[in-house]
Write an enzyme that holds these catalytic residues in place. Structure first.
Site, PDB file in Angstrom:
ATOM      1  N   ARG A  79      43.414  47.662  48.706  1.00 18.41           N
ATOM      2  CA  ARG A  79      42.250  46.797  48.485  1.00 18.41           C
ATOM      3  C   ARG A  79      42.715  45.502  47.847  1.00 18.41           C
ATOM      4  NH1 ARG A  79      38.458  46.640  43.556  1.00 18.41           N
ATOM      5  NH2 ARG A  79      36.913  45.101  44.232  1.00 18.41           N
ATOM      6  N   HIS A 122      36.185  38.041  44.291  1.00 21.06           N
ATOM      7  CA  HIS A 122      36.672  38.680  43.070  1.00 21.06           C
ATOM      8  C   HIS A 122      36.866  37.588  42.013  1.00 21.06           C
ATOM      9  CE1 HIS A 122      38.805  42.507  41.562  1.00 21.06           C
ATOM     10  NE2 HIS A 122      38.712  41.707  40.538  1.00 21.06           N
ATOM     11  N   GLU A 167      32.185  43.507  41.052  1.00 24.10           N
ATOM     12  CA  GLU A 167      31.598  43.505  39.713  1.00 24.10           C
ATOM     13  C   GLU A 167      30.736  42.273  39.414  1.00 24.10           C
ATOM     14  OE1 GLU A 167      34.398  44.450  36.658  1.00 24.10           O
ATOM     15  OE2 GLU A 167      34.900  46.360  37.579  1.00 24.10           O
ATOM     16  N   ASN A 293      33.937  50.968  40.185  1.00 25.91           N
ATOM     17  CA  ASN A 293      35.065  50.656  39.282  1.00 25.91           C
ATOM     18  C   ASN A 293      34.787  51.357  37.963  1.00 25.91           C
ATOM     19  OD1 ASN A 293      36.001  49.021  41.277  1.00 25.91           O
ATOM     20  ND2 ASN A 293      35.888  47.104  40.127  1.00 25.91           N
ATOM     21  N   TYR A 295      36.250  52.786  34.275  1.00 23.82           N
ATOM     22  CA  TYR A 295      37.341  52.735  33.287  1.00 23.82           C
ATOM     23  C   TYR A 295      37.074  53.568  32.056  1.00 23.82           C
ATOM     24  CZ  TYR A 295      39.614  49.197  36.063  1.00 23.82           C
ATOM     25  OH  TYR A 295      40.250  48.563  37.097  1.00 23.82           O
ATOM     26  N   GLU A 350      38.268  51.045  41.817  1.00 27.21           N
ATOM     27  CA  GLU A 350      39.216  50.784  40.733  1.00 27.21           C
ATOM     28  C   GLU A 350      39.147  51.879  39.680  1.00 27.21           C
ATOM     29  OE1 GLU A 350      39.073  46.938  38.787  1.00 27.21           O
ATOM     30  OE2 GLU A 350      38.623  45.956  40.694  1.00 27.21           O
TER      31      GLU A 350
HETATM   32  N1  LIG Z   1      34.463  48.300  26.977  1.00 25.10           N
HETATM   33  N2  LIG Z   1      34.571  47.825  28.037  1.00 25.10           N
HETATM   34  N3  LIG Z   1      34.651  47.279  29.032  1.00 25.10           N
HETATM   35  C1  LIG Z   1      34.871  47.844  30.326  1.00 25.10           C
HETATM   36  C2  LIG Z   1      34.165  46.954  31.302  1.00 25.10           C
HETATM   37  C3  LIG Z   1      34.860  45.629  31.383  1.00 25.10           C
HETATM   38  C4  LIG Z   1      34.690  45.188  32.795  1.00 25.10           C
HETATM   39  N4  LIG Z   1      35.979  44.783  33.359  1.00 25.10           N
HETATM   40  C5  LIG Z   1      36.447  45.435  34.425  1.00 25.10           C
HETATM   41  O1  LIG Z   1      35.886  46.401  34.877  1.00 25.10           O
HETATM   42  C6  LIG Z   1      37.671  44.856  35.105  1.00 25.10           C
HETATM   43  C7  LIG Z   1      37.812  45.103  36.505  1.00 25.10           C
HETATM   44  C8  LIG Z   1      38.190  43.940  37.413  1.00 25.10           C
HETATM   45  O2  LIG Z   1      37.715  44.166  38.736  1.00 25.10           O
HETATM   46  C9  LIG Z   1      39.711  43.732  37.486  1.00 25.10           C
HETATM   47  O3  LIG Z   1      39.970  42.453  38.047  1.00 25.10           O
HETATM   48  C10 LIG Z   1      40.316  43.854  36.092  1.00 25.10           C
HETATM   49  O4  LIG Z   1      41.692  43.500  36.119  1.00 25.10           O
HETATM   50  C11 LIG Z   1      40.127  45.303  35.649  1.00 25.10           C
HETATM   51  C12 LIG Z   1      40.822  45.576  34.309  1.00 25.10           C
HETATM   52  O5  LIG Z   1      40.183  44.861  33.287  1.00 25.10           O
HETATM   53  C13 LIG Z   1      38.672  45.680  35.577  1.00 25.10           C
END
Ligand SMILES: N=[N+]=NCCCCNC(=O)[C@@H]1[C@H]2[C@H](O)[C@@H](O)[C@H](O)[C@@H](CO)[C@@H]12
Length: 439
Positions: A79, A122, A167, A293, A295, A350
């Protein structure tokens, strides 16, 4: 009991994910125009150590080597995102050199039997569109539609899996309310307008997709967080419901039901913050899947002194370098919640972690990342075994890259990048993944 790849359905796909601004570099070369992140990262105070993606992982020039590495790992899919300002210039003209890069990347992936999944947006909005109002200008949805149509025409013959937005919650609320992402605004009214226009842009793009890529699948990727009350008290439970609507529901409900979540909408209304009801029919045109996504979780507690009466509290579970708790069961909970509520196929687009990765003698002993991935794979398998239509899992990320406001200080890759030499090294997690994919 250790799980194996063969425990998953044979058509289930394992992949890795990246994004254009985070890996490509060549930020001002071959006709590419600036994005809002090119400008934002060069402005003092926005990115740790004033880092930027002028070079990043130099992927624009090294993509063949990177696809070769994916092939060595035995990945099923990859992706990546298109840099809008790399393919379309401010005069609305195609930039053929930029387009050729993506043509060559797609052809290289197909040559190696790696399925391309493309994200159209993105976060790297062309700066000239920001100067016209960016996501707060309603016309942005039509600019996005035309950009999407162009990419569908150019790559839709070979690429059959597309994601409109990555996102939108981050684009709207980190970019227009919290100010920690580009364009760095701090205005809740702008944020809600941007959120609505992002959803409109998504809907218009899906509309043209159906005309251009008739045998393709299209979806949207949202950040999904397991929201839980910090304390087992009624007021914290109530805030958890609200925050779940605000973070998760706000970009899922309109796309499927054609309406925003009621409680959160009501809170904005009570605070005199305008919400929007136009074009919900366009926003809710049918899609083929949701990208998830995942985390971590978000612990919330009631706090009347906060603008939205809640605040995030840190949990006590082990945390990654981002300070995010490692919470695999939250992945299962959210897959189940999304599937029951929306009944759409799901891809984990993700999941991964930032670790204290150290390169020593050409090796990176990231056993913590192997443990993290294994635990989240287990939750994905549990979801599948419980009847959830989960079709794939993309690790964030293929390689260490530019982590937005954190710059290069946070390493999410299963491949280590030495930025001083641009050399790539398989971390132990990559070697583990290679074995897992053959298990
Ligand atoms: N507490 N807390 N916070 C968690 C939520 C924060 C939202 N950030 C993401 O999900 C970004 C997504 C992005 O697509 C990628 O471009 C970023 O590199 C990754 C890693 O950061 C993730």
């Amino acid at each position: 009991m250790k799980i194996k790849r063969s425990d998953f359905p044979k058509e289930f796909i394992f992949g890795t994910a990246t994004s254009a601004y985070q890996i490509e570099g060549a930020a001002f070369e071959d006709g590419k125009e600036p994005s809002i992140w090119d400008i934002f990262s060069h402005e003092k105070g926005n990115v740790k150590n004033m880092e930027n993606s002028d070079v990043a992982c130099d992927h624009y020039y090294r993509f063949e080597e990177d696809v070769e590495l994916m092939s060595q790992l035995g990945l099923d899919a990859y992706r990546f995102s298109i840099s809008w300002p790399r393919v379309l210039n401010k005069n609305g003209k195609k930039n053929q050199k930029g387009i050729d890069f993506y043509n060559r990347l797609v052809d290289k992936l197909l040559e190696k039997n790696i399925i391309p999944f493309i994200t159209l947006y993105h976060w790297d909005l062309p700066y000239y569109l920001y100067e016209k109002g960016g996501w707060v200008n309603d016309d942005i949805a039509l600019y996005f539609r035309d950009y999407a149509a162009m990419m569908f025409e150019l790559l839709g013959d070979r690429v059959k899996h597309w994601i409109t937005l990555n996102e939108p919650w981050c684009s709207a609320f980190l970019g227009y309310y919290m100010g920690i992402h580009a364009p760095g605004h701090k205005d809740i009214n702008e944020a809600l307008k941007a959120a609505h226009n992002l959803l409109r842009a998504h809907g218009y793009a899906v509309g043209v997709f159906r005309e251009i890529v008739k045998d393709g699948k299209v979806g949207i990727t949202n950040v999904v967080m397991k929201v839980e009350p910090a304390n087992e008290v009624e007021e914290d439970y109530q805030m958890a419901v609200l925050v779940d609507e605000f973070i998760n529901g706000w970009f899922h409900d309109p796309v499927v039901f054609g309406k925003y979540p009621e409680n959160a909408k009501g809170v904005f209304g009570k605070l005199g913050i305008r919400t929007y009801d136009n074009d919900l029919d366009i926003i809710s045109v049918p899609i083929d899947f949701f990208g998830v996504n995942y985390y971590t979780r978000q612990l919330v507690t009631y706090d009347p002194d906060e603008p939205f009466m809640y605040k995030i509290v840190p949990g006590n579970l082990p945390k990654t370098e981002m300070g995010w708790e490692v919470y695999p069961s939250g992945l299962y909970d959210m897959l189940k919640k999304l599937y029951i509520r929306y009944r759409l196929p799901l891809y984990i687009t993700e999941n991964g972690m930032a670790g204290p990765d150290k390169l020593e003698g050409g090796l990176v002993k990231d056993t913590y990342r192997i443990d993290y991935l294994m635990k989240h794979f287990e939750m994905a398998l549990k979801a599948i075994n419980d009847g959830i239509d989960l079709r794939g899992y993309f690790i964030w990320s293929l390689m260490d890259n530019f982590e937005w406001a954190e710059g290069y200080s946070k390493r999410f890759g299963i491949i280590y990048v030495d930025y001083s030499t641009q050399k790539r090294y398989f971390k132990d997690s990559a070697l583990w993944l290679k074995d897992f994919l053959n298990s």
